[in-house]
Structure formats: C-alpha cells, structure tokens
Scaffold this active site. Structure first.
Site, PDB file in Angstrom:
ATOM      1  N   HIS A 191       1.658   4.728  -2.878  1.00  0.00           N
ATOM      2  CA  HIS A 191       1.862   5.917  -2.848  1.00  0.00           C
ATOM      3  C   HIS A 191       3.429   6.297  -3.257  1.00  0.00           C
ATOM      4  O   HIS A 191       3.552   7.616  -3.764  1.00  0.00           O
ATOM      5  CB  HIS A 191       1.766   6.540  -1.046  1.00  0.00           C
TER       6      HIS A 191
ATOM      7  N   GLU B 152      -4.621   7.807  -3.098  1.00  0.00           N
ATOM      8  CA  GLU B 152      -5.099   6.760  -2.479  1.00  0.00           C
ATOM      9  C   GLU B 152      -5.367   5.792  -3.580  1.00  0.00           C
ATOM     10  O   GLU B 152      -5.308   4.475  -3.255  1.00  0.00           O
ATOM     11  CB  GLU B 152      -6.412   7.066  -1.641  1.00  0.00           C
TER      12      GLU B 152
ATOM     13  N   HIS C 185       0.767  -1.256   0.135  1.00  0.00           N
ATOM     14  CA  HIS C 185      -0.079   0.001  -0.101  1.00  0.00           C
ATOM     15  C   HIS C 185       0.913   1.228  -0.017  1.00  0.00           C
ATOM     16  O   HIS C 185       0.875   2.295  -0.640  1.00  0.00           O
ATOM     17  CB  HIS C 185      -0.869  -0.003   1.533  1.00  0.00           C
ATOM     18  N   GLU C 186       1.848   1.341   1.040  1.00  0.00           N
ATOM     19  CA  GLU C 186       2.521   2.497   0.857  1.00  0.00           C
ATOM     20  C   GLU C 186       3.537   2.787  -0.238  1.00  0.00           C
ATOM     21  O   GLU C 186       4.048   3.757  -0.676  1.00  0.00           O
ATOM     22  CB  GLU C 186       3.436   2.571   2.343  1.00  0.00           C
TER      23      GLU C 186
END
Lengths: 510, 510
Positions: free
Chosen positions: A278, A304, A274-275
């Site tokens: 980003h 997001e 997830h990170e």
C-alpha cells in the site's frame, strides 16, 4: 481561420475549482496525519479531547466538498462547453469531486445524521454481541442499517442491480453484472482446488512456526527488508499498532504499521510486506497530483492489488525466500537452522480453512469474501433478511470452505464492516487478488527475468514497472481504465485461477 | 421590580462567537500537533510538501480571527450593554480575541505580506552572517526589520514608550515604565553579586561534568524523574529534538522534547525539568477552557516562570538532589560514585559568565537579557541604529558580565529572534525568573514544609498549589491580574534579588 474566443467564466471557474480542491485536499491530508497520530502515538488522555478538534476539520472539509460554491463550479466544469478547457487531470479532478458531491448530496442531511447516530450505536451493539455470542442483540441495529442501505441505493440510483450503487462507492464503475462471472469462476475453481489440497498426501510443516521468535529480532528483520523491497524510509515510517494499517500524508510521508507476536513470526513479516505494498503505491504517485483529489490510489480494489501483489505474489514466492531466507535463518538459528528453504517456502504457503477471514491463507481468503459478497447482494436486493444471516452464513461457509462455525462470534459476527454500513467494501479484497494476478501475468511478460530479479533481491525493476504502469497515475484513471491501460484488457479471473492452480500444485505436489 | 428584558442580538452574538472561537481554537490545536509532528517525527521528504497543507490551515485560522464576522461579534460583545450577559470566561475570551483582532487588523495586509518576505530573507541572511561572522551581510535586513517595527508601533499606538506596543504582544499590559525599575534593580544586584562570586575563594568542582555519561542511562534517569515531579505521562510525551521545546495539543496531550549529550549530563536533566515545567502548566489548565482561546498559559512571562521555577528553584535546590542524587549515582557509579552530594549540588549551581545566552547559568542569564532589553528599547525609540549594535553589544556585555565577545557570531549575531522580528520577546525570560521568585516566596509561606516535601520526593503538594493558584486559570486572567491573585501583590524584583543573594551566598560560601 476562426479564432477561438477564450471562455472567461470557464477559465475563472477552473481557477476557483483548483483552489477549492487544493484546500479540501490539504484538509484531508491533515486529517490523515491526525488520524495516524491519534491511533499510533497520542497520549491516552488527549484522544477523547482531540476528537472534537479533528471532527471540526473533517466537517469543514466535507462542507466545502458539498457546498453550493462547489456545486456551481462542478456544474460549469462538467458542461460540454468546458471540455476544451480542461486537461486530462482537470477532467479527472472534476469527475472525482462530482462523484463525491452527487453521492453526498443525494441523501438528505437528516437521514445522514440519523444514520451516523445509528452506526455509532450499532458498533457498540456489535462489539457486545460478538463478545457475548449474541446475534439477537445486534439484529435490530443491523436491520435498520440494511433498511437505510436499501433506501439509499434507491436514492443514488443504479441501472441493473441495487448493489451496483454500493459497489460504485469502493470500485467506481463496477457492477454485479461484471463481477458475478469473475467471482463465480474464482469461487468454483477455488473450492475445487481446496478439495484437492485437502486430499493431497503432502502436507507442509507448519509446526516450524510453533516456536517463540524474539520480537526484537523480528523488528530487526522487518526493518531490514522494508527498504530493500522498495519502501522509501525517507518518505515514510514504520510503527507498531494492534491493527496494522497504511496512512498517507503525502507522497513524501506514508506511514505504515505492523504488529509483532512472539508466537507468530509470519504475522509481522507478511503484514509488513502487505502494508508496504500500500505504502509504495502512495509514495510513487506523481507529485503533480499532490494537493488535489487525485493524490490517492485509484480505488480500494486497485490499492489492495498492490498490497496483495507484494505480500503474496512476491513475498510468498520461492525466489523471495531464496534471497531472504538465509538472513532470516541468521536471525533465528535455533528455530530455523535445521529447516530447509523448501520446507519454509511450502510452510508459508500452507492452506488451512478456518472460520476467521483475517487469519485466512491466500487461497481460502477469497472464499470468505464470496460468502460476504453473496449475502450483501441478496440483502440489499431484499431477497434475504438480516435475521436469516447466521443460518445462511454457516451454510455458505460449509459449502465453500467445508467448515461450520460453532457459534456466531466466529461466524457472522466476526467483521466490523456492516456495523458502520460498509456494504460493498468486502469485494475489494478479492478484486485486489484478481487485479494482482492479472498484473503479475503482464509484468512477467514485460520482464522475463521477473523471478530472477526477486531471487537476486533486485526489486527496482519490478517497482519501476509498477510505478510506470500503476502507481504514478494516482486517481487519474478509473480502476477499469487503469487495468486496461496497464495490462491491455479488462479484469479477467483466469489469471488468478491459473496462478492459484500453478502455485498450489507446486506447494502441495498435486 | 423591573424585569430585565433579554437582549436577543447579544445572546445570539455570544453563541456565534463561542462557536467561532471554538473553531479557531480547534484549528490552532491541530496546527500545534502538526508543528510538533513535522519537527519531531515526520519523514524528511514529506516536510516540504506538507508545509503547504499546514499553511492552508494556519491561514484559515488567521482569516477567521480577523474576519468581518469576528469583528462584528467582538464589537457587539465588547459594548457596555453586553457586560451583563457575559460571564468571567466569556469576557476573557472577548478580551483575547479582540486583542488579536486589533493587533492584526491595524497593520495593512500589504505591509504584513512584505514583512513576511523580508523575515524569510532575513532569516537566511542571519544564518549566513552568523556562520561567516559577517554582521554587515545581515545589517540591511535588520535595518528594514527595525524600520518595520518602528512603523508598526506607531500604528498600534502606545501611551508612553514606543516599546510598550511590543511588550504588550508577549506580556499584555506590561510597559517600559513598569519594567525599567524591576530590571534596573535586578541588573545592579546581579552585577554586584557576580563580582563577589568571582572574588570568592571557593569554587564548585565543575570538572565532575567533564566525563562521558552514557546517553541510554540519561534517558532512563529522565524518564524516571519526569512523572515523579508531576508530569503526567498519560497526558503527554517525551521525545528528542536538537532544540528542546514544549508543544500543547490539549490538556490531555502535552508534548515535550529534550536532547541528550554524552559530554553534558546537565543539559538533558535540566532541559527536561524546564520543559516539564511548561508541560505541567498546560496539563493542569481547567478543562472548561478547552476548545477556546483561553486554553493556553497566561503569557510568555508566566509560562517561563513555571519552567524556571521547576528547573531552578526546585530542580537546582539542595533538597531536590538530596532526594534524587543517590538514584543518579546508581546510574553513574563510575562518574559520580566518589562525588559527594554537597559537591554535586554546588556544581549544578556554578556561575560562569559566558558569551552565549542559552548556555548561561541562573544568575548571569538575566544579564544577557538586560543587554538585549536595553538595545531593543533604544532601537525602537530611534535612539540608536542597527549599524551601531555590535559596538553597543560588546560594551554592554563587558559592563554587565565582564566578558567581551571576540567576534559578532558569539556576540550580537547569536540569537535568531530579531531575524523574525521578535522584538519584545527577550524580556519574557527574565520576567519568568521574577515571577518565579515571587511565587516561590508565596508558596514557602503557604507551605512551610516546601523544601521538606522536595527532599521527600513529594511534589504533589507543590503541584497542587501551582494548579490552584496559577495553572488552572489558563488565559482567564491577564498576567498582572494572575500574579496579584496568586501572591497578593504586583510583580516585585526584591524576591528574585533576595533569592539569588541567598542561594549564591550558600553555594559560594560568601
């Protein structure tokens, strides 16, 4: 032919604006690094002392952003005469700086100061209230925050719904009118799908995660996959914090964090992916936007979308695990040696309604957001009051997720957002999922071998598409412009609805 | 009685000055953190990009320090009428800011800009010259740097010797007149002592270091001793870099680095103790000086006295190893199991004249400094020219240390300092040793159980003395005021001369 005379005041204003924008951007880039440092590695005793220094820098950047000089430059550069002298990037810079300027200048300084004191107290009260399961302790602060927000949207102004003024801060241009039908469709289809899943005869073997997974090996596995999925380790770092986050310093320095729990192997893997989503976004913003306000992602929702796309659409796909599961098994022969790929894939996609948003699965997560969105909208519009929230919260949780929190700590008190006045923030999470599914649809059309590439562990073709169509632009386009440019149409909930339907039909053998 | 009327302009100037001083100090504290970050942990690709942002901040701090506003405030606050309104700390702040202001304003901006370009080119040329052993390649740049320095001392002004103007930058108030007799005495006694050591029949067993010492165990040992000798790990960090250094963010955040070499176990141990000496100093500056120009050590020389005191007077003492040697032996039973404490103690104090300053032992180090000091002084006074340096260097090395470099790379080209114009810096190292020995003399008088405490591993009583007499004051006093306050007399070379005589008579059984 008429020779166009150069307009010297505009040219000079543009030069000064570019210089000022660069200075503010530099200060913000530094503030980003400082914030990371204090959260991740600064020694304990230095942090309270350093808070003053970093506040001095942030204040300086803010003052420059709302200075009279900035106001004059923006006024000159947003005039119709300036049009011809500004290229696309300069126009976008003026647009973003003007947004911030107008938003910040509209609220009187006295009100901002009061609000800053209020949110600081409210945050303490929220923490105590959550700890003691005592909503009444938090209520007076929440009421004053809601009151401030109601006043401030009247000052900002809005066309139709007062909540639009708050949405605009996180997703420029978004309105209730646009968002309601999207979220309605998503909510209805998700509650329906959830019921069918709950009635399914098949159930994934989530018990396979109820084992101890050595943290050292988790670290090894995470550091192994991170560069392979597209995160450039020469342009970033991976560290550990209790609350994972991504922090950009510049395109060559994007720092993400994760956390390792021995009793929860999924947490670090999907948290890291997830990170990384980003982080990869920010690593691939065009360097021409460096040192300017455009050096960030387009919006909270678009940001997001990149983390959710990588975490869920890629990282929770069967093909992803076809490629990486053997490696994971190698790391954990005792725990996973006898667990088949198919079982594992279904297990990482299991659905289980819970009270807590941050622990929610891909399907029910959006329902947590719907509860918050509807409450925020009604609160700001004055249709409900802060004191009514516990009852409304529990009733909506029951209606959408079929679960009722047994107390407010695991209900209305669970999130920090309202205590700092972050109304308008929550929709970004589901917007991210909506954008991500629409992007997935387009990328599959453009790259027929999409899943084949994932299965081969070749993420380059996918990252290239994302860079070309999303990442490189930074904040050049508004979120709406960007999604239209990338996918050919405005945001459409059908893609996420179809994606969830298809995925869970497969996982749960519906 | 006459009632004193409050002088409003002075009171208002003091308020504004305090605010401006705080802002500059905050920016400098941030710059310190940024510099550490970029050297120690920033990802490779981010560094060149970030250089622009950190330069923007440094420039801003510099501009504020030499701004017209600052000039006016300093002029008001250094006037005789202001005397009565300023406490000791305020006076010291004005003194320090005024020094910087005058020094920075005296040189025309155009000259500073040219010099900045020159030193950047000179640094490249120096690196190439050292690599290719080609002094002639560096010479034209060095000549221009010397030329600039000669001009600038004329602009700064000085009373007796032009070199005084350069000394003053690193050791405020120090002059050639004061320094010459100190260094003369030190040089003569050191060359004499060196000859006696070289004629000694006893020789320490340095071959014990010619073994592999596992880096993992070195790290363990260093992390073990660091807090025990007084470095507060909750107010600092220990990291690794090729060139060890200490960087202060604030009194609660002091970051030191070290490096580990498998084939040189002494390097990390004494390097870490050395940097810890710098770090402990800054951790113990009184918090009242935080957020001000006084938040640093008193001078380069005083700072170096703290690192050398801990490294040499404490860390190379027999009592230190009486306490820690068994632990080191536990870490390295194969390498040191059969080496006695006495052998080890003498080996870490062995003397061996070499060409390279940074590898020099405690005795010959000062002779390396004498070579540089005498050359700098004569260069600035116009008594010698840059082109003569190789010959002069080699002749002085031979005279003082009895060794002649076989080429310029291990001779006159070894140090970076001149390439950035750092004339006046080198004396700080030997000043540090002089101060340290004088402090040692006083601390032994005040704490009769000084060596006994070390042997017991009790460093608290020593650190308490250092804090009370040196550390707490930060930059409140000038170096001369501080050493007089701490030891009761001005800097006196006898203490170092006696200390070296006594130590090496024992080590070498003279």
């Amino acid at each position: 032919m008429e020779q166009k005379v150069m307009n010297q005041p505009i040219i000079s204003a543009l030069e000064k604006f570019t210089e000022l924008d660069e200075k503010i951007s530099h200060f913000n880039s530094i503030s980003g690094l400082l914030s990371w440092d204090q959260k991740v590695i600064a020694p304990k005793k230095g942090r309270p002392i350093f808070a003053k220094a970093s506040s001095t820098l942030r204040t300086e950047a803010f003052k420059l952003s709302v200075s009279e000089g900035m106001g004059e430059l923006l006024s000159t550069l947003s005039s119709p005469e300036a049009e011809a002298y500004l290229d696309e990037a300069a126009k976008a810079k003026v647009r973003e700086r003007l947004n911030f300027y107008n938003r910040s200048k509209s609220i009187p300084a006295e009100m901002i100061k009061e609000f800053s004191v209020l949110t600081s107290q409210a945050n303490d009260a929220w923490e105590e209230a959550r700890e003691n399961n005592d909503f009444q302790h938090y209520l007076p602060y929440l009421e004053r925050i809601v009151d401030f927000k109601r006043k401030s949207v009247e000052i900002y102004g809005y066309e139709n719904h007062p909540y639009d003024a708050l949405l605009d801060e996180y997703e420029p241009g978004l309105t209730v009118e646009k968002l309601d039908p999207l979220f309605d469709k998503l909510r209805k289809s998700s509650t329906n799908l959830l019921k069918r899943i709950q009635n399914a005869t098949y159930e994934p073997r989530v018990d396979i995660f109820e084992q101890a997974f050595s943290v050292a090996k988790q670290k090894e596995f995470n550091r192994y996959i991170l560069p392979l999925i597209g995160f450039d380790m020469n342009a970033g770092r991976l560290d550990e914090t209790v609350h994972p986050f991504a922090q950009t310093v510049n395109t060559g320095d994007v720092r993400i964090t994760t956390r390792y729990l021995e009793n929860n192997v999924r947490s670090a893997i999907f948290g890291t992916i997830h990170e990384a989503g980003h982080g990869i976004y920010e690593q691939n913003i065009d360097q021409q936007f460096e040192d300017s306000v455009l050096q960030e992602g387009a919006s909270f929702g678009i940001h997001e979308s990149q983390s959710r796309f990588l975490e869920n659409m890629v990282g929770r796909s069967e093909e992803f695990w076809k490629h990486f599961y053997p490696k994971l098994q190698e790391h954990y022969p005792e725990q996973l040696g006898n667990v088949g790929l198919d079982e594992f894939y279904r297990a990482v996609n299991s659905v289980q309604p819970s009270f807590i948003r941050v622990e929610a699965d891909e399907l029910t997560y959006n329902l947590h957001i719907m509860v918050r969105y509807e409450i925020e909208k009604a609160l700001i519009a004055g249709e409900i009051e802060a004191k009514d929230l516990p009852a409304i919260w529990n009733s909506k949780m029951n209606e959408y997720l079929g679960v009722t929190p047994s107390n407010d700590s695991e209900g209305v008190l669970q999130d920090i957002h309202w205590s700092f006045g972050g109304f308008g923030y929550f929709p970004s999470y589901s917007l991210g999922n909506l954008y991500a599914a629409q992007i997935l649809n387009k990328i599959k059309a453009d790259i027929p071998e999409f899943y084949g590439s994932i299965e081969k562990g070749d993420f380059a073709v996918i990252q290239k598409w994302l860079k070309e169509n999303i990442h490189q632009y930074g904040m050049l386009y508004t979120p709406n412009e960007l999604i239209v440019k990338a996918t050919g149409e405005e945001l459409n909930a059908d893609y996420l609805v179809e994606y969830l339907e298809e995925k869970y039909s497969k996982v749960y053998k519906l």
